[in-house]
Design a protein around this motif. Structure first.
Motif, mmCIF file in Angstrom:
data_model
loop_
_atom_site.group_PDB
_atom_site.id
_atom_site.type_symbol
_atom_site.label_atom_id
_atom_site.label_comp_id
_atom_site.label_asym_id
_atom_site.label_seq_id
_atom_site.Cartn_x
_atom_site.Cartn_y
_atom_site.Cartn_z
ATOM 1 N N VAL A 61 0.966 -0.996 0.204
ATOM 2 C CA VAL A 61 0.136 0.064 0.060
ATOM 3 C C VAL A 61 0.778 1.223 -0.055
ATOM 4 N N SER A 62 0.603 2.305 -0.881
ATOM 5 C CA SER A 62 1.156 3.248 -0.876
ATOM 6 C C SER A 62 0.296 4.595 -1.496
ATOM 7 N N VAL A 82 -0.760 -10.656 3.375
ATOM 8 C CA VAL A 82 -0.300 -9.483 3.524
ATOM 9 C C VAL A 82 1.295 -9.176 3.007
ATOM 10 N N GLY A 83 1.357 -8.579 1.918
ATOM 11 C CA GLY A 83 2.333 -8.180 1.343
ATOM 12 C C GLY A 83 3.358 -7.132 2.065
ATOM 13 N N VAL A 136 1.631 -12.611 7.162
ATOM 14 C CA VAL A 136 2.099 -11.166 6.979
ATOM 15 C C VAL A 136 3.765 -11.679 6.521
ATOM 16 N N ARG A 137 4.206 -11.053 5.436
ATOM 17 C CA ARG A 137 5.409 -11.108 4.972
ATOM 18 C C ARG A 137 6.497 -10.473 6.050
ATOM 19 N N GLY A 138 7.339 -11.339 6.302
ATOM 20 C CA GLY A 138 8.351 -10.911 7.115
ATOM 21 C C GLY A 138 7.889 -11.581 8.725
ATOM 22 N N ALA A 162 5.611 -12.634 -5.793
ATOM 23 C CA ALA A 162 5.822 -14.208 -5.989
ATOM 24 C C ALA A 162 5.419 -14.756 -4.563
ATOM 25 N N GLY A 163 6.066 -14.194 -3.493
ATOM 26 C CA GLY A 163 5.943 -14.537 -2.125
ATOM 27 C C GLY A 163 4.414 -14.781 -1.643
ATOM 28 N N ALA A 164 3.919 -13.437 -2.041
ATOM 29 C CA ALA A 164 2.256 -13.423 -1.777
ATOM 30 C C ALA A 164 1.595 -14.564 -2.458
#
Length: 411
Positions: free
Chosen positions: A151-152, A182-183, A206-208, A245-247
């Motif tokens: 999101v930006s 969630v990316g 969630v990524r990370g 790709a991870g998402a």
């Protein structure tokens, strides 16, 4: 058909009314994956689709905007919708609407949902058009899965002028008890998404935190609580596609799709105008020794991603051909690109009322430190660049509307 006076008017009232008149097709869909975000949602969705199909299953797909033909927005069990079927669906929706005000996006979304409800498939992939909470796609009571890509700031005139406000609109696709992938997010956006998920008891991946992606020895490594995947790098170019790709892989894991899906997701995805190499047609013919690329990103985050992509490519003189809409942050988009480009040729977007004049784009480029001039068209720009620098890397960029025009003209 009576269209609503506003091209964009974020509310679901007209959607609920028309869907009810159509028999509520949104309640008869295959399991839905609903994807929102500012950047990366289309690429992520394309990889999810490639994974589903690589595992031998089928998916309906609804995306926007289209590039060359409207039919690109609607894939029914994997195939682009045909002209006759689309026309019949739109006629049916128009008749059910009874001449009442409705936006173009709303009535076409209803047509897509009607098509999807009437044709068997294993999954239904819906890409949010704008925002999330009040987007016309946000009418499925209980999707199988949701996803929010980075999101930006973008579309601030509709979604709010701060990152938390925009994230709140995107988080509007969350549903009670439905998992959400969630990316990569800035902390201010992630805080809002996590708070919304907590209110709805919607599990987040969630990524990370719950999944990780990295490049190791020229391979994509994905890891979550299920284990590690060692895969080829994504066929969609650019370092930002590692996170996309991870998402997609996290979504496929959550859906418990067969392992064949994972490699297919990263090697078979198709998503035009996202660092797409143009090899045939009038444009490449006009610059036969050049390396010609097309990208439709159009906001500062897209500029950052594009700059990172260029930074990772072999060094070659890089010339931008750029046209943008007057609603975009042109300076914010061009600023990160200035360090990786040798010049910019500004053009206006043909047949687009909201195009930024080429002179204004050129002025913004000079403000970002780029040498800039003007051409009448993308073809004229490519010809001029090729005459001066035959072996340049030429990147046509700045708008999906420009990208669509280029793809149509290039055949």
């Amino acid at each position: 058909m009576t269209l609503h006076p506003k091209v964009i008017d974020l509310t679901l009232d007209r959607m609920w009314r028309l869907l009810d008149a159509l028999g509520n097709p949104q309640d008869a869909l295959p399991p839905v994956i609903h994807v929102a975000g500012t950047n990366g949602k289309g690429s992520t969705l394309a990889m999810i689709r490639a994974g589903i199909e690589g595992a031998g299953q089928t998916a309906h797909v609804y995306t926007s905007p289209h590039l060359a033909r409207f039919n690109e927005r609607i894939r029914v069990a994997g195939d682009l919708i045909g002209d006759d079927a689309l026309s019949a669906l739109l006629d049916e929706c128009e008749a059910a609407n009874g001449g009442r005000p409705i936006t173009f996006f709303e009535i076409t979304t209803c047509a897509a949902l009607l098509a999807f409800a009437r044709t068997p498939a294993d999954y239904c992939l819906l890409e949010v058009g704008l925002g999330g909470r009040l987007d016309a796609t946000n009418v499925v009571a209980r999707p199988r899965l949701t996803a929010i890509t980075p999101v930006s700031p973008d579309h601030q005139q509709y979604l709010g002028d701060t990152l938390p406000l925009i994230a709140g609109e995107k988080a509007g696709i969350l549903k009670p008890g439905v998992p959400c992938i969630v990316g990569r997010q800035q902390d201010a956006a992630l805080d809002v998404i996590e708070a919304a998920a907590a209110r709805l008891a919607a599990p987040l991946l969630v990524r990370g935190q719950h999944w990780h992606t990295d490049i190791q020895h020229g391979r994509l490594v994905f890891q979550d609580e299920t284990g590690l995947l060692d895969l080829p790098l994504p066929n969609l170019p650019g370092p930002h596609q590692i996170d996309n790709a991870g998402a997609a892989l996290a979504a496929l894991r959550c859906l418990r799709i067969a392992p064949a899906a994972f490699e297919a997701a990263v090697t078979r995805a198709e998503w035009p105008a996202r660092m797409q190499r143009l090899r045939r047609g009038p444009l490449p013919d006009a610059a036969p020794r050049a390396e010609l690329w097309l990208d439709g990103g159009h906001n500062p985050a897209a500029g950052d991603a594009l700059a990172a992509t260029l930074a990772g490519m072999p060094r070659r003189p890089t010339r931008l051909v750029c046209g943008m809409l007057n609603t975009k942050d042109v300076a914010g988009y061009l600023r990160p690109l200035a360090a990786h480009a040798d010049s910019l040729t500004a053009i206006s977007i043909p047949d687009e009322a909201n195009t930024l004049p080429a002179e204004a784009t050129a002025d913004a480029a000079r403000g970002a430190g780029l040498r800039a001039d003007i051409a009448d068209s993308a073809l004229d720009a490519v010809r001029a660049i090729a005459a001066a620098d035959p072996e340049a890397r030429i990147l046509i960029c700045g708008s999906l509307y420009l990208a669509g025009n280029v793809l149509r003209d290039n055949g």
